[in-house]
Design an enzyme around this catalytic site. Structure first.
Site, mmCIF file in Angstrom:
data_model
loop_
_atom_site.group_PDB
_atom_site.id
_atom_site.type_symbol
_atom_site.label_atom_id
_atom_site.label_comp_id
_atom_site.label_asym_id
_atom_site.label_seq_id
_atom_site.Cartn_x
_atom_site.Cartn_y
_atom_site.Cartn_z
ATOM 1 N N PHE A 254 6.571 17.271 26.350
ATOM 2 C CA PHE A 254 7.424 17.346 25.157
ATOM 3 C C PHE A 254 7.483 16.020 24.410
ATOM 4 O O PHE A 254 8.497 15.670 23.817
ATOM 5 C CB PHE A 254 8.834 17.844 25.536
ATOM 6 C CG PHE A 254 8.798 19.135 26.302
ATOM 7 C CD1 PHE A 254 8.387 20.306 25.675
ATOM 8 C CD2 PHE A 254 9.111 19.173 27.643
ATOM 9 C CE1 PHE A 254 8.310 21.496 26.380
ATOM 10 C CE2 PHE A 254 9.035 20.367 28.361
ATOM 11 C CZ PHE A 254 8.632 21.527 27.723
ATOM 12 N N ALA A 524 -4.708 21.953 19.494
ATOM 13 C CA ALA A 524 -5.377 23.255 19.448
ATOM 14 C C ALA A 524 -6.369 23.311 18.290
ATOM 15 O O ALA A 524 -7.516 23.748 18.458
ATOM 16 C CB ALA A 524 -4.347 24.379 19.345
ATOM 17 N N ASN A 664 -4.376 32.499 19.997
ATOM 18 C CA ASN A 664 -3.934 33.433 21.035
ATOM 19 C C ASN A 664 -2.467 33.772 20.776
ATOM 20 O O ASN A 664 -1.578 32.974 21.086
ATOM 21 C CB ASN A 664 -4.106 32.806 22.423
ATOM 22 C CG ASN A 664 -3.711 33.768 23.541
ATOM 23 O OD1 ASN A 664 -2.765 34.540 23.407
ATOM 24 N ND2 ASN A 664 -4.437 33.719 24.633
ATOM 25 N N PRO A 665 -2.199 34.938 20.195
ATOM 26 C CA PRO A 665 -0.821 35.281 19.823
ATOM 27 C C PRO A 665 0.141 35.275 21.008
ATOM 28 O O PRO A 665 1.285 34.854 20.866
ATOM 29 C CB PRO A 665 -0.947 36.702 19.262
ATOM 30 C CG PRO A 665 -2.371 36.847 18.877
ATOM 31 C CD PRO A 665 -3.170 35.956 19.786
ATOM 32 N N GLN A 671 4.968 29.691 22.947
ATOM 33 C CA GLN A 671 5.282 28.366 22.422
ATOM 34 C C GLN A 671 6.473 28.414 21.465
ATOM 35 O O GLN A 671 7.374 27.592 21.522
ATOM 36 C CB GLN A 671 4.069 27.806 21.672
ATOM 37 C CG GLN A 671 2.982 27.275 22.569
ATOM 38 C CD GLN A 671 3.403 25.993 23.233
ATOM 39 O OE1 GLN A 671 3.704 25.000 22.584
ATOM 40 N NE2 GLN A 671 3.481 26.018 24.538
ATOM 41 N N LYS A 734 -2.961 26.615 12.142
ATOM 42 C CA LYS A 734 -2.096 25.452 11.909
ATOM 43 C C LYS A 734 -1.298 25.222 13.190
ATOM 44 O O LYS A 734 -1.433 25.946 14.161
ATOM 45 C CB LYS A 734 -1.157 25.726 10.725
ATOM 46 C CG LYS A 734 -1.896 26.046 9.430
ATOM 47 C CD LYS A 734 -0.989 26.023 8.191
ATOM 48 C CE LYS A 734 -0.133 27.260 8.054
ATOM 49 N NZ LYS A 734 0.587 27.325 6.752
ATOM 50 N N GLY A 735 -0.453 24.187 13.202
ATOM 51 C CA GLY A 735 0.257 23.817 14.424
ATOM 52 C C GLY A 735 1.281 24.849 14.862
ATOM 53 O O GLY A 735 1.898 25.535 14.048
ATOM 54 N N GLY A 737 3.020 24.213 18.397
ATOM 55 C CA GLY A 737 3.850 23.711 19.492
ATOM 56 C C GLY A 737 5.229 23.216 19.104
ATOM 57 O O GLY A 737 6.181 23.374 19.856
ATOM 58 N N GLU A 738 5.356 22.576 17.959
ATOM 59 C CA GLU A 738 6.632 21.975 17.584
ATOM 60 C C GLU A 738 7.386 22.769 16.524
ATOM 61 O O GLU A 738 8.595 22.615 16.369
ATOM 62 C CB GLU A 738 6.385 20.549 17.078
ATOM 63 C CG GLU A 738 5.955 19.605 18.174
ATOM 64 C CD GLU A 738 5.371 18.324 17.634
ATOM 65 O OE1 GLU A 738 4.232 18.379 17.135
ATOM 66 O OE2 GLU A 738 6.031 17.286 17.695
HETATM 67 N N1 MCN Z 1 -1.852 28.047 19.317
HETATM 68 C C1 MCN Z 1 -2.346 29.232 18.791
HETATM 69 N N2 MCN Z 1 -2.753 29.274 17.488
HETATM 70 C C2 MCN Z 1 -2.697 28.177 16.706
HETATM 71 C C3 MCN Z 1 -2.232 26.965 17.227
HETATM 72 C C4 MCN Z 1 -1.820 26.921 18.563
HETATM 73 O O1 MCN Z 1 -2.407 30.235 19.495
HETATM 74 N N3 MCN Z 1 -3.075 28.251 15.439
HETATM 75 C C5 MCN Z 1 -1.295 28.026 20.688
HETATM 76 C C6 MCN Z 1 -2.317 27.684 21.762
HETATM 77 O O2 MCN Z 1 -1.954 28.310 22.964
HETATM 78 C C7 MCN Z 1 -2.143 26.172 21.906
HETATM 79 C C8 MCN Z 1 -0.648 26.005 21.684
HETATM 80 O O3 MCN Z 1 -0.283 27.040 20.762
HETATM 81 O O4 MCN Z 1 -2.531 25.722 23.175
HETATM 82 C C9 MCN Z 1 -0.215 24.646 21.129
HETATM 83 O O5 MCN Z 1 -1.081 24.226 20.127
HETATM 84 P P1 MCN Z 1 -0.718 23.039 19.094
HETATM 85 O O6 MCN Z 1 0.327 23.493 18.172
HETATM 86 O O7 MCN Z 1 -1.986 22.538 18.534
HETATM 87 O O8 MCN Z 1 -0.046 21.899 19.999
HETATM 88 P P2 MCN Z 1 -0.784 20.928 21.031
HETATM 89 O O9 MCN Z 1 -1.793 21.648 21.791
HETATM 90 O O10 MCN Z 1 -1.126 19.641 20.357
HETATM 91 O O11 MCN Z 1 0.398 20.674 22.080
HETATM 92 C C10 MCN Z 1 1.378 19.710 21.863
HETATM 93 C C11 MCN Z 1 2.683 20.339 21.401
HETATM 94 C C12 MCN Z 1 3.700 19.302 21.322
HETATM 95 S S1 MCN Z 1 3.392 18.041 20.249
HETATM 96 C C13 MCN Z 1 4.795 19.316 22.148
HETATM 97 S S2 MCN Z 1 5.970 18.095 21.987
HETATM 98 C C14 MCN Z 1 4.963 20.361 23.115
HETATM 99 C C15 MCN Z 1 4.262 21.596 22.748
HETATM 100 O O12 MCN Z 1 3.028 21.395 22.305
HETATM 101 N N4 MCN Z 1 5.153 20.100 24.420
HETATM 102 C C16 MCN Z 1 5.044 21.128 25.318
HETATM 103 N N5 MCN Z 1 4.394 22.643 23.572
HETATM 104 C C17 MCN Z 1 4.672 22.444 24.885
HETATM 105 N N6 MCN Z 1 4.584 23.447 25.776
HETATM 106 C C18 MCN Z 1 4.787 23.214 27.087
HETATM 107 N N7 MCN Z 1 4.693 24.243 27.950
HETATM 108 N N8 MCN Z 1 5.078 21.974 27.557
HETATM 109 C C19 MCN Z 1 5.219 20.929 26.713
HETATM 110 O O13 MCN Z 1 5.478 19.724 27.176
HETATM 111 MO MO1 MOS Z 2 4.922 16.218 20.687
HETATM 112 S S1 MOS Z 2 6.763 15.333 20.537
HETATM 113 O O1 MOS Z 2 4.245 15.383 19.283
HETATM 114 O O2 MOS Z 2 4.177 15.377 22.007
#
Ligand code: MCN
Ligand code: MOS
Length: 771
Positions: A254, A524, A664-665, A671, A734-735, A737-738
């Site tokens: 995180f 991703a 992957n929905p 997330q 697009k992103g 995770g956050e």
């Molecule tokens: N994904 C998708 N389609 C997209 C983008 C992403 O299906 N268009 C899905 C994928 O499964 C991908 C995941 O979402 O693996 C996250 O993708 P992304 O948004 O690119 O984020 P990152 O892989 O860079 O992961 C980092 C992000 C951040 S910054 C934090 S903070 C965070 C988060 O992810 N910390 C996490 N999610 C977390 N989830 C878990 N379980 N643990 C953390 O510490």
């Molecule tokens: Mo996420 S707070 O950008 O690792």
């Protein structure tokens, strides 16, 4: 939690270009490929390495918030059973200064991970290394420290804290915001506070360090192997290539696990000094002071508007806490400046130094507190002018990026409002506060929007097609639970044309092809792009061999007519040969095909590559070129407030989100739900409480630092409204995770107002604030 509707929504939008994606293809709902290893205990986490001669280190930390260490008496500790080494600022080996994560060169020649001058309670001042963990714990308790204490500033509310230091780079201005505000017929002005929070990942911080000559191996949970390897290399003056970081599984980060920290330096130094591998795992309380959580913030949001609810001016002032000896800026205007169209805008920000460990990144740093201010303030405006809170957001919809004055690459926020409102039943809401109830429970419905920028950076991957027809992917990127293993398996499977079961993804080793940080929700998009390119060139090689090698059954066919699918190569129209990939490779006498791919500009120099993977300085701005790129979301939340007790329960959440195309929905939904749950924690439960006498975090454990449990979490529905965005990434995502944590707290605060008539502008919304 229900997930119905999602698959439908995603299929309609994201997969339309790709036909019906099978589970293993990009866009399919493949379950986590790392799941079985984690459930059966096969997955080996950093601290589980069994190494010969492993010694155990334990940290000793300051018990005052400010002052100097007068003396450290280590005699009793040194003679305690099993003790190998006691480290103090005087006895630890010299460590060199390292550049920061932007790649700026070090400001100090040396780095002292054990402090002589104490600037916060919990700061590391000594360490004990012993044969066993228990011996190290016992000896650490014998270290006697005396201090000369000086007054401390414990937090933002401290009278001594002052106004802080202006951060000019955070100033954003257009039009004449003050004058437009003064002239506006409707004016609202309110102050919003967000609390200090912690990442509270299940797996604590820590590492095992081993030196073999000048080669250093580190097993440490890491969001950024190559960035951390650079830091270790600089600290110890060895070539970057000499440092190997291993982190195949991570129990959550995180944001907290992107950097090598003071305790990391101590463990690696003690391993070097002892000539033995050393394991150091921080205790849960130490996790609260070894890396900073989300900084506490204060914002004032001032909106001038017409009676029609149209915004004419936004004046925004913000402050976040930072450390006495470290700078952290939580960009508080990041959402304020782009969410709504406004002709006049002014935002300024200060930071205030307090005696704390330097705050750091926690899921959506900046955007998260920023949205709390503006998304509450626009709700207040809605009530002021008597317009529905959803309607007022549509009236002020930003058709382009108001700050960058550029077109959005894609912005499905209107669609998100519509889909969320429909599913939630927003039209049945009665606007008056306290107008909806169920017995003793006051019911409130709130809405808020959220956004997160698309950050683009660099990664590379190897894709190998092996003799048995299986495919192997390697990259030094990581999976901390977000799904990287799975989506890269899907990307390689679809691109090469094999079942996802036949793909093995290897991550989390800095010996693999390099990758930038797994932060800012960029990984991703970056890594699917790199794997797609590597897999495409592996496939080209495979087809090339099939066509050109005289031993191939397809020799002399047209290249572009061969089809590779489901692990088999076929000629067009089904009337030619039909062989497996393994058979083809055998027939041409090859044991593998290998290709690399990256997201780097062509002809990048070795130095550029090093910089791109080991710093974040070279990330591509989200407003680069003609477009402004962001993910978007809208949260609709129901709360139930007990009229007698003031307890707030979130009883329903519907969120509609635009993350572009989903790789992957199933994982993206997961997330998003994780982000929403964390947002519920922020709104109602989480808060680092500082003891005003000693500047200590009182609730520095998972019993007292409250995070949501199952009982706190209701039905959460998430709906994907994204469309592929090829300005944002190679495959159109697009992103994810956050994004979803942004906007949850204001949606809850707005719902609480609707339920009770009381505006709580200070997080978390605990019951005493409602009485
Ligand atoms: N994904 C998708 N389609 C997209 C983008 C992403 O299906 N268009 C899905 C994928 O499964 C991908 C995941 O979402 O693996 C996250 O993708 P992304 O948004 O690119 O984020 P990152 O892989 O860079 O992961 C980092 C992000 C951040 S910054 C934090 S903070 C965070 C988060 O992810 N910390 C996490 N999610 C977390 N989830 C878990 N379980 N643990 C953390 O510490
Ligand atoms: Mo996420 S707070 O950008 O690792």
């Amino acid at each position: 939690m229900t997930v119905h509707n999602i698959r439908h929504a995603n299929t309609r939008h994201a997969d339309s270009r790709h036909g019906d994606a099978s589970d293993g293809a990009v866009g399919g709902r493949l379950s986590r490929v790392d799941g079985p290893a984690k459930i059966t205990g096969d997955a080996k986490y950093a601290f589980e390495q069994q190494l010969d001669g492993l010694a155990h280190a334990v940290m000793v930390e300051a018990t005052i918030a400010a002052g100097t260490v007068r003396a450290i008496d280590t005699r009793a500790a040194e003679t305690a059973p099993g003790v190998l080494l006691v480290l103090t600022p005087d006895t630890i080996m010299e460590i060199k200064g390292a550049s920061d994560w932007l790649g700026n060169p070090p400001t100090q020649k040396t780095y002292a991970p054990l402090a002589r001058t104490v600037t916060y309670s919990g700061q590391h001042i000594a360490a004990v290394v012993a044969e066993t963990f228990e011996q190290a714990v016992a000896a650490a308790a014998l270290v006697e420290v005396s201090y000369d204490e000086t007054p401390a500033i414990v937090d933002l509310s401290d009278a001594k804290a002052g106004d802080g230091i202006p951060i000019d780079a955070m100033t954003k201005e257009w039009g004449d915001a003050e004058a437009a505000f003064a002239a506006a017929p409707v004016r609202i002005c309110a102050a919003y506070n967000t609390q200090r929070e912690y990442q509270a990942a299940m797996e604590p911080h820590g590492l095992i360090a081993r030196w073999q000559g000048e080669e250093l191996t580190i097993w440490e949970p890491s969001q950024w192997l190559d960035g951390m390897a650079r830091t270790y290399a600089e600290w110890f003056g060895v070539p970057f290539e000499n440092v190997r970081l291993v982190s195949p599984y991570i129990g959550g980060g995180f944001g907290s696990k992107a950097l090598a920290l003071a305790h990391s330096a101590v463990a690696a130094a003690s391993a070097k000094m002892l000539g033995r591998p050393v394991k150091l795992v921080l205790t849960r309380p130490q996790n609260f002071t070894s890396y900073g959580g989300r900084a506490a913030t204060r914002q004032t949001v001032t909106i001038g508007a017409g009676r029609d609810g149209k915004i004419q001016s936004i004046v925004h002032r913000g402050v976040n806490e930072t450390a006495v000896d470290g700078m952290w800026v939580e960009p508080l205007a990041s959402v304020t400046s782009i969410m709504y169209a406004t002709p006049n805008f002014s935002s300024k920000q200060n930071v205030v130094r307090v005696n704390t460990v330097v705050p750091g990144a926690k899921r959506a740093p900046g955007e998260n507190p920023s949205a709390f201010g503006i998304e509450c303030a626009i709700d207040e405006l809605a009530y002021e002018v008597g317009i529905d809170p959803l309607e007022i957001r549509l009236r002020n919809y930003a058709e382009q990026d108001p700050e960058a004055k550029k077109a959005w690459s894609t912005r499905q926020l209107r669609e998100a409002f519509a889909a969320g409102a429909e599913r939630f039943g927003w039209s049945r809401r009665t606007p008056k506060p306290r107008s909806m109830r169920d017995g003793h429970q006051l019911i409130g419905w709130g809405v808020a929007a959220g956004t997160y920028p698309v950050r683009r950076a660099y990664g590379e991957a190897i894709v190998r097609i092996l003799a048995d027809g299986s495919v192997e992917v390697e990259s030094s990127s990581i999976d901390m639970g977000q799904g990287t293993y799975t989506i890269l398996a899907q990307t390689a499977a679809e691109t090469v044309g094999v079942p996802a079961d036949d793909v093995v993804v290897k991550l989390g080793d800095s010996r693999f092809p390099r990758a930038g940080v797994a932060g800012g929700s960029r990984l991703a998009g970056v890594m699917t792009g790199a794997v797609y390119k590597a897999a495409t060139s592996a496939l080209d090689q495979l087809v090339g061999l099939a066509i050109s090698d005289p031993r191939s059954p397809f020799h002399a066919l047209q290249a572009n007519t061969l089809v590779v699918a489901n692990g088999r190569i076929t000629a067009p129209r089904g009337d030619g040969p039909d062989v497996s990939i393994a058979e083809l490779l055998a027939s041409v006498g090859r044991d593998r095909i290998e290709a690399t791919g990256d997201t780097m500009p062509a002809n990048s120099s070795a130095e550029d590559r090093y910089k791109n993977y080991t710093t974040i300085a070279t990330s591509v701005p989200h407003t680069e070129g003609d477009y402004s790129r962001h993910s978007w979301c809208a949260h609709f939340i129901e709360v139930r407030v007990d009229e007698d007790f003031g307890t707030v329960r979130v009883s329903r959440v519907v969120s509609a989100l635009d993350s572009g195309r989903l790789y992957n929905p199933k994982l993206a939904e997961s997330q998003w739900k994780g982000g929403i749950i964390m947002g519920i924690g922020q709104a109602l439960l989480e808060e680092g409480i500082v003891d005003r006498r000693h500047g200590r975090i009182v609730n520095n454990n998972l019993a007292d630092y409250l995070v949501p449990t199952n009982a706190d979490i209701p039905d959460i529905e998430v709906i994907s409204v994204g469309i592929p965005d090829l300005h944002s990434s190679v495959l159109g995502g697009k992103g994810v995770g956050e994004l979803a944590i942004v906007g949850v707290a204001p949606a809850i605060a707005n719902a609480v107002f609707h339920a009770t008539g009381k505006r709580v502008r200070d997080l978390p919304i605990t019951l005493e604030k409602l009485i």
